[in-house]
Design a protein around this motif. Structure first.
Motif, short mmCIF file in Angstrom:
data_model
loop_
_atom_site.label_atom_id
_atom_site.label_comp_id
_atom_site.label_asym_id
_atom_site.label_seq_id
_atom_site.Cartn_x
_atom_site.Cartn_y
_atom_site.Cartn_z
N SER A 86 0.60 -1.17 -0.09
CA SER A 86 -0.10 -0.18 0.44
C SER A 86 0.63 1.17 0.22
O SER A 86 1.61 1.38 0.52
CB SER A 86 -0.81 -0.08 1.01
OG SER A 86 -1.57 1.00 1.56
N ALA A 87 -0.06 2.63 -1.08
CA ALA A 87 1.01 3.37 -0.66
C ALA A 87 1.08 4.22 0.88
O ALA A 87 2.15 4.61 1.26
CB ALA A 87 0.68 4.56 -1.61
N ALA A 88 0.87 3.55 1.35
CA ALA A 88 0.42 4.29 2.90
C ALA A 88 1.61 3.62 4.48
O ALA A 88 1.44 4.73 4.92
CB ALA A 88 -0.84 4.37 3.52
N ASN A 89 2.14 2.46 3.53
CA ASN A 89 2.49 1.19 4.45
C ASN A 89 4.77 2.48 3.90
O ASN A 89 5.09 2.09 3.75
CB ASN A 89 3.31 0.58 3.94
CG ASN A 89 3.88 -0.46 4.97
OD1 ASN A 89 4.27 -0.08 6.05
ND2 ASN A 89 4.19 -1.67 3.98
N CYS A 90 4.51 4.14 4.02
CA CYS A 90 5.91 4.38 3.84
C CYS A 90 7.08 3.73 4.95
O CYS A 90 7.23 3.78 4.13
CB CYS A 90 5.30 6.16 4.82
SG CYS A 90 4.04 7.14 4.16
N ALA A 91 7.14 2.58 5.60
CA ALA A 91 8.29 2.33 6.47
C ALA A 91 8.53 1.43 4.86
O ALA A 91 10.44 0.47 5.11
CB ALA A 91 7.54 2.33 7.66
N ALA A 92 8.15 1.13 4.44
CA ALA A 92 7.77 -0.11 3.49
C ALA A 92 9.56 0.32 2.47
O ALA A 92 10.12 -0.45 2.64
CB ALA A 92 7.18 -0.64 1.93
N CYS A 93 9.27 2.17 2.26
CA CYS A 93 10.86 2.45 1.63
C CYS A 93 11.17 3.89 2.29
O CYS A 93 12.49 3.24 1.96
CB CYS A 93 9.86 2.58 0.22
SG CYS A 93 9.12 1.92 -0.99
N HIS A 94 10.30 4.23 2.86
CA HIS A 94 11.67 5.51 3.45
C HIS A 94 12.06 4.96 5.21
O HIS A 94 10.79 4.64 6.06
CB HIS A 94 10.52 6.15 3.76
CG HIS A 94 9.64 7.40 2.78
ND1 HIS A 94 10.37 7.69 1.94
CD2 HIS A 94 9.47 6.77 2.00
CE1 HIS A 94 10.01 8.35 1.07
NE2 HIS A 94 8.93 7.93 0.64
N THR A 95 13.26 4.29 5.27
CA THR A 95 13.42 3.50 5.81
C THR A 95 13.88 4.52 7.75
O THR A 95 13.53 3.82 8.11
CB THR A 95 15.41 3.21 6.28
OG1 THR A 95 16.22 4.33 5.47
CG2 THR A 95 15.50 2.22 4.69
N ALA A 96 13.74 5.80 7.76
CA ALA A 96 13.61 6.55 8.58
C ALA A 96 12.56 7.46 8.83
O ALA A 96 12.33 8.31 9.51
CB ALA A 96 14.80 7.79 8.41
N ALA A 97 10.97 6.35 7.65
CA ALA A 97 9.96 7.31 8.40
C ALA A 97 9.97 7.43 9.85
O ALA A 97 8.25 8.42 10.41
CB ALA A 97 9.14 6.74 7.66
N GLY A 98 9.52 6.49 10.92
CA GLY A 98 9.36 6.26 11.89
C GLY A 98 9.79 8.05 12.60
O GLY A 98 9.60 8.17 14.13
N GLU A 99 11.15 8.83 12.69
CA GLU A 99 11.31 9.48 12.82
C GLU A 99 11.44 11.03 12.19
O GLU A 99 11.44 11.66 12.26
CB GLU A 99 13.37 9.79 13.07
CG GLU A 99 13.78 8.74 14.51
CD GLU A 99 13.88 6.89 12.88
OE1 GLU A 99 14.43 7.03 12.04
OE2 GLU A 99 13.32 6.25 14.17
N GLY A 100 10.09 10.50 11.45
CA GLY A 100 9.57 11.55 10.39
C GLY A 100 10.42 12.10 9.08
O GLY A 100 10.66 13.03 8.59
N ASP A 101 11.50 11.40 8.79
CA ASP A 101 12.35 11.59 7.67
C ASP A 101 12.57 11.01 6.45
O ASP A 101 12.06 9.44 6.67
CB ASP A 101 13.84 11.40 8.55
CG ASP A 101 14.39 11.53 7.50
OD1 ASP A 101 14.38 11.85 6.35
OD2 ASP A 101 15.97 12.01 7.81
N TYR A 102 12.05 11.51 5.15
CA TYR A 102 11.58 11.07 4.01
C TYR A 102 12.39 11.78 3.31
O TYR A 102 11.85 11.44 1.96
CB TYR A 102 9.68 11.23 3.97
CG TYR A 102 8.97 10.73 4.58
CD1 TYR A 102 7.80 10.11 4.61
CD2 TYR A 102 8.55 11.20 6.35
CE1 TYR A 102 7.20 9.19 5.93
CE2 TYR A 102 8.10 11.50 7.04
CZ TYR A 102 6.94 10.06 7.10
OH TYR A 102 5.94 9.20 7.73
N SER A 103 12.94 11.78 4.14
CA SER A 103 14.13 12.86 2.52
C SER A 103 14.77 11.47 1.65
O SER A 103 14.75 10.06 1.98
CB SER A 103 15.14 13.01 2.91
OG SER A 103 16.28 11.75 3.82
N GLU A 104 14.86 11.29 0.35
CA GLU A 104 15.66 10.81 -0.62
C GLU A 104 16.94 9.66 -0.72
O GLU A 104 16.62 8.42 -0.84
CB GLU A 104 15.99 11.51 -1.89
CG GLU A 104 14.36 11.92 -2.69
CD GLU A 104 14.79 12.30 -3.42
OE1 GLU A 104 15.61 12.14 -4.86
OE2 GLU A 104 13.82 13.42 -4.35
#
Length: 111
Positions: A86-104
């Protein structure tokens, strides 16, 4: 993970907090004090700039214009990968999503 408040504009957070009993098919109701405190935090930390220009359809991060623009190069197969689903599963691709970091620099798309 809980979504970072900066991913939606203040109007979306206000709308979402007003209907917690019907939060995307789940009852996410809170006691009055917790709801007030969380609502204040969300309002104070809501998205600004391109993320605050519009309230996305159904207050869904994944349907916002900035989200669609930022993810337009993601191949369709990536969204269907078993680790993503799902596109809502941010942490699957954004490894620091848990810290609010979505940088490339912290993106790892499952292959």
């Amino acid at each position: 993970i809980a979504f970072h408040p900066g991913l939606l504009p203040a109007a979306s957070w206000q709308s979402l907090m007003g209907k917690l009993a019907r939060h995307y098919g789940t009852d996410a109701s809170l006691d009055a004090v917790a709801a007030r405190d969380i609502a204040a935090y969300l309002q104070a930390n809501a998205g600004t700039g391109k993320r605050a220009r519009e309230q996305p359809p159904e207050d869904r991060i994944t349907r916002s214009a900035w989200f669609l623009r930022e993810h337009d190069e993601v191949p369709a197969a990536a969204w269907k990968h078993p680790a993503v689903r799902s596109a809502a599963n941010c942490a699957a691709c954004h490894t620091a999503a848990g810290e609010g970091d979505y940088s490339e620099r912290n993106i790892r798309i499952p292959r």
